[in-house]
Design a protein around this motif. Structure first.
Motif, mmCIF file in Angstrom:
data_model
loop_
_atom_site.group_PDB
_atom_site.id
_atom_site.type_symbol
_atom_site.label_atom_id
_atom_site.label_comp_id
_atom_site.label_asym_id
_atom_site.label_seq_id
_atom_site.Cartn_x
_atom_site.Cartn_y
_atom_site.Cartn_z
ATOM 1 N N UNK A 95 -6.293 1.734 -10.810
ATOM 2 C CA UNK A 95 -7.303 1.610 -9.756
ATOM 3 C C UNK A 95 -6.673 1.145 -8.448
ATOM 4 N N UNK A 96 -5.377 0.801 -8.504
ATOM 5 C CA UNK A 96 -4.695 0.260 -7.321
ATOM 6 C C UNK A 96 -3.891 1.351 -6.630
ATOM 7 N N UNK A 97 -4.217 1.591 -5.379
ATOM 8 C CA UNK A 97 -3.438 2.524 -4.571
ATOM 9 C C UNK A 97 -2.474 1.693 -3.729
ATOM 10 N N UNK A 98 -1.286 1.510 -4.256
ATOM 11 C CA UNK A 98 -0.349 0.582 -3.635
ATOM 12 C C UNK A 98 0.247 1.169 -2.359
ATOM 13 N N UNK A 99 0.759 0.282 -1.538
ATOM 14 C CA UNK A 99 1.302 0.699 -0.249
ATOM 15 C C UNK A 99 2.685 1.340 -0.384
ATOM 16 N N UNK A 100 3.217 1.375 -1.608
ATOM 17 C CA UNK A 100 4.540 1.963 -1.812
ATOM 18 C C UNK A 100 4.480 3.475 -1.667
ATOM 19 N N UNK A 101 5.638 4.109 -1.764
ATOM 20 C CA UNK A 101 5.710 5.556 -1.589
ATOM 21 C C UNK A 101 5.389 6.321 -2.870
ATOM 22 N N UNK A 131 -7.676 -5.758 -19.417
ATOM 23 C CA UNK A 131 -7.918 -6.911 -18.539
ATOM 24 C C UNK A 131 -7.073 -6.900 -17.276
ATOM 25 N N UNK A 132 -5.856 -6.314 -17.336
ATOM 26 C CA UNK A 132 -4.970 -6.397 -16.178
ATOM 27 C C UNK A 132 -4.434 -5.052 -15.704
ATOM 28 N N UNK A 133 -4.733 -3.996 -16.411
ATOM 29 C CA UNK A 133 -4.177 -2.711 -16.032
ATOM 30 C C UNK A 133 -2.690 -2.649 -16.321
ATOM 31 N N UNK A 134 -1.969 -1.872 -15.527
ATOM 32 C CA UNK A 134 -0.518 -1.737 -15.700
ATOM 33 C C UNK A 134 0.204 -2.705 -14.769
ATOM 34 N N UNK A 135 1.193 -3.441 -15.274
ATOM 35 C CA UNK A 135 1.961 -4.345 -14.408
ATOM 36 C C UNK A 135 2.830 -3.540 -13.435
ATOM 37 N N UNK A 136 3.255 -4.191 -12.373
ATOM 38 C CA UNK A 136 4.013 -3.511 -11.332
ATOM 39 C C UNK A 136 5.311 -2.892 -11.844
ATOM 40 N N UNK A 137 5.986 -3.564 -12.770
ATOM 41 C CA UNK A 137 7.255 -3.012 -13.241
ATOM 42 C C UNK A 137 7.049 -1.710 -14.015
ATOM 43 N N UNK A 138 5.906 -1.581 -14.685
ATOM 44 C CA UNK A 138 5.606 -0.315 -15.377
ATOM 45 C C UNK A 138 5.195 0.748 -14.370
ATOM 46 N N UNK A 139 4.390 0.368 -13.383
ATOM 47 C CA UNK A 139 4.005 1.325 -12.337
ATOM 48 C C UNK A 139 5.238 1.854 -11.614
ATOM 49 N N UNK A 140 6.226 0.982 -11.381
ATOM 50 C CA UNK A 140 7.447 1.398 -10.696
ATOM 51 C C UNK A 140 8.222 2.449 -11.491
#
Length: 274
Positions: A95-101, A131-140
């Motif tokens: 659900x997070x559209x991060x500011x990264x590329x 409860x938390x979705x995917x952590x940033x290291x997995x999204x990366x």
């Protein structure tokens, strides 16, 4: 063709088998079952779980009926790397559209891309914890992300709901690109009656006018005006012969009931006049 084995050797079915659903640390058995049910509905067959809080095949099948083969084939891994090894494309759902590329898109647009990628090998679609979705290291470590457009006031979806949206778009994309045998949504021919003829419609309108007359719908006005409106209504509905027979029978019932009621009232008046 056996139930649940639609077009197993067709190109569309082969693409569906290359779409791998990955649940990252799922916490609730019910949510796993809802994902399994959604997979079964949309023809996906490969499920991988990363460190689930619990996994009980018997209970999952009790919630998601008729999914024994899918549940039996599910794989459980300890790490993310093990679960996605060999995939030519790894896509997160978030659900997070991060500011990264990192590239992200809505399910419909992403589905077409994933179906094309699946021609080269397995494609992993990764869903995060409830409860938390995917952590940033997995999204990366994912190459792209699927974001479902939702209200900004409440953007997070239940895992099962998110899954069915994504799986539905994937199935549509596979069907468009490669074709799939689909359940017909059309009325079966044996349930269809021939269209009503002009003569049958006129017979109905004759009886309908009589029925409306006996219940007083034309009191004080010419029947032709109201019948013109009735004609427009029923012609717009385009009743078939079976439906028209029901309408004619209903009109006759109104006429007969009104006549019986009139006779009872007349008899009552005569009795009271004696």
């Amino acid at each position: 063709m056996p139930k649940g084995r639609e077009g197993l050797e067709g190109p569309g079915a082969r693409i569906l088998r290359r779409l791998v659903v990955v649940l990252y640390e799922p916490q609730d058995l019910l949510n796993i079952a809802l994902v399994v049910r959604a997979m079964k509905n949309m023809g996906l067959t490969r499920l991988r779980l990363i460190a689930p809080a619990e996994f009980d095949a018997y209970r999952i099948e009790g919630i998601a009926h008729d999914t024994q083969e899918l549940v039996a084939a599910a794989e459980v891994f300890e790490t993310f790397d093990e679960a996605v090894e060999g995939a030519v494309r790894v896509v997160a759902t978030t659900a997070r559209r991060r500011a990264s590329r990192q590239a992200w898109d809505d399910p419909e647009s992403m589905a077409a891309n994933l179906v094309q990628r699946a021609q080269d090998g397995d494609v992993a679609i990764v869903f995060g914890r409830e409860d938390r979705g995917l952590p940033n290291d997995i999204l990366d470590r994912c190459q792209a992300a699927i974001c479902i457009p939702t209200s900004p006031d409440h953007s997070s979806l239940n895992l099962g709901h998110a899954a069915i949206v994504v799986f539905y778009e994937l199935r549509k994309a596979v069907s468009r690109a490669h074709g799939l045998e689909e359940r017909s949504l059309h009325v079966k021919l044996r349930d269809q009656a021939p269209p009503a003829t002009a003569g049958q419609l006129e017979e109905f309108f004759r009886v309908w006018e009589e029925a409306m007359g006996v219940i007083g719908m034309f009191r004080g006005i010419a029947p032709a005006s109201k019948m013109r409106s009735y004609r427009r209504i029923f012609k717009r509905a385009e009743p078939d012969r079976r439906e028209l027979r029901l309408l004619v029978a209903s009109a006759y019932r109104i006429v007969r009931y009104a006549r019986r009621l009139k006779r009872r009232l007349e008899d009552q008046v005569r009795r009271e006049a004696r």
